[in-house]
Scaffold this motif. Structure first.
Motif, mmCIF file in Angstrom:
data_model
loop_
_atom_site.group_PDB
_atom_site.id
_atom_site.type_symbol
_atom_site.label_atom_id
_atom_site.label_comp_id
_atom_site.label_asym_id
_atom_site.label_seq_id
_atom_site.Cartn_x
_atom_site.Cartn_y
_atom_site.Cartn_z
ATOM 1 N N UNK A 1 3.843 10.639 -9.010
ATOM 2 C CA UNK A 1 2.645 11.174 -10.128
ATOM 3 C C UNK A 1 1.489 10.397 -10.128
ATOM 4 N N UNK A 2 1.845 9.148 -9.661
ATOM 5 C CA UNK A 2 0.852 8.028 -9.592
ATOM 6 C C UNK A 2 -0.513 8.419 -8.440
ATOM 7 N N UNK B 1 -3.099 1.157 -10.714
ATOM 8 C CA UNK B 1 -2.229 1.997 -11.039
ATOM 9 C C UNK B 1 -0.915 1.966 -10.303
ATOM 10 N N UNK B 2 -0.700 1.426 -9.232
ATOM 11 C CA UNK B 2 0.457 1.487 -8.830
ATOM 12 C C UNK B 2 1.541 0.535 -9.137
ATOM 13 N N UNK B 3 1.091 -0.834 -9.615
ATOM 14 C CA UNK B 3 1.686 -1.703 -10.295
ATOM 15 C C UNK B 3 2.298 -1.219 -11.550
ATOM 16 N N UNK B 4 2.251 0.169 -12.124
ATOM 17 C CA UNK B 4 2.953 0.667 -13.204
ATOM 18 C C UNK B 4 3.958 1.413 -13.088
ATOM 19 N N UNK C 1 6.232 -2.264 -6.136
ATOM 20 C CA UNK C 1 7.543 -2.844 -6.522
ATOM 21 C C UNK C 1 7.325 -4.233 -7.207
ATOM 22 N N UNK C 2 6.140 -4.374 -7.691
ATOM 23 C CA UNK C 2 5.798 -5.592 -8.457
ATOM 24 C C UNK C 2 6.763 -5.901 -9.446
ATOM 25 N N UNK C 3 7.360 -5.161 -10.309
ATOM 26 C CA UNK C 3 8.157 -5.253 -11.340
ATOM 27 C C UNK C 3 9.455 -4.959 -11.175
#
Length: 228
Positions: A21-22, A82-85, A121-123
């Protein structure tokens, strides 16, 4: 109905993380200035492909005045914001933890680039540290052809130690291209498709689920969840 398995390979985008969705948001951001729309008909065709192959498909399908390098550069600009979310999909953490507790070898086979993988995959570093091997087709020189070709899953299989037979591997996918890739590599494939994917594009998979929460490991000879 199903063969017993010993190893698992997961796709990532749209299957373990809500990054599909991102991607939709990012691609729409990139198409809008050119008066074009990134529709589901186009999205389905490029889901699961190497990042560069997906870019080439969208550019050609929409006749965008961009090169693949320009597209990738614009996508890169959105990675951090965006993708870090990215968030884990329903049932993903439970299934991964369960398989880890029973020492089931697990790998990742994604069309993502290494840079994209790190952003997404940051988080979730602890969760993704469990996987070995991690094959990122967008950056992996050994993957000559992206999904739906068998190369991605053949490469992933070859990096388990010891190398298992194809028939002892269960693949989890969300895209038609990914399903075809796993099947072409002679593996069973559980598909968890987005509701927007037409039913006729889900029929090649071994099993179709609405969510990872529905998966019953014992169907494939894996240890069942403990009853609560």
């Amino acid at each position: 109905m199903y063969q017993h398995v010993t190893h698992i390979i997961f796709d990532m985008d749209g299957l373990l993380l809500n990054t599909e969705e991102l991607y939709t948001i990012a691609f729409q951001n990139m198409c809008r200035p050119h008066g074009k729309s990134y529709t589901w008909d186009i999205k389905i065709k490029c889901m699961g492909k190497k990042a560069q192959d997906g870019a080439r498909y969208v550019i050609d399908a929409l006749d965008l005045p961009l090169t693949v390098d320009q597209w990738m550069e614009q996508l890169h600009d959105q990675l951090e914001s965006l993708f870090t979310q990215a968030k884990l999909m329903p049932g993903a953490e439970k299934l991964i933890s369960h398989l880890k507790s029973h020492n089931v070898p697990m790998g990742i086979c994604s069309g993502s680039t290494r840079e994209g993988y790190l952003a997404k995959t940051t988080h979730h570093r602890e969760t993704f540290s469990i996987f070995s091997p991690v094959v990122l087709c967008g950056s992996d020189e050994d993957v000559k052809q992206s999904k739906p070709h068998p190369d991605p899953y053949n490469v992933a299989r070859s990096r388990f130690d010891p190398v298992p037979s194809a028939g002892s591997i269960l693949v989890f996918e969300d895209s038609p291209n990914g399903v075809e890739s796993g099947i072409a590599a002679d593996m069973q494939v559980v598909m968890v498709p987005d509701p927007n994917i037409p039913h006729d594009l889900t029929t090649k998979s071994t099993l179709v689920l609405n969510s990872l929460e529905e998966f019953k490991p014992e169907l494939f000879g894996l240890p069942p969840y403990q009853q609560s």
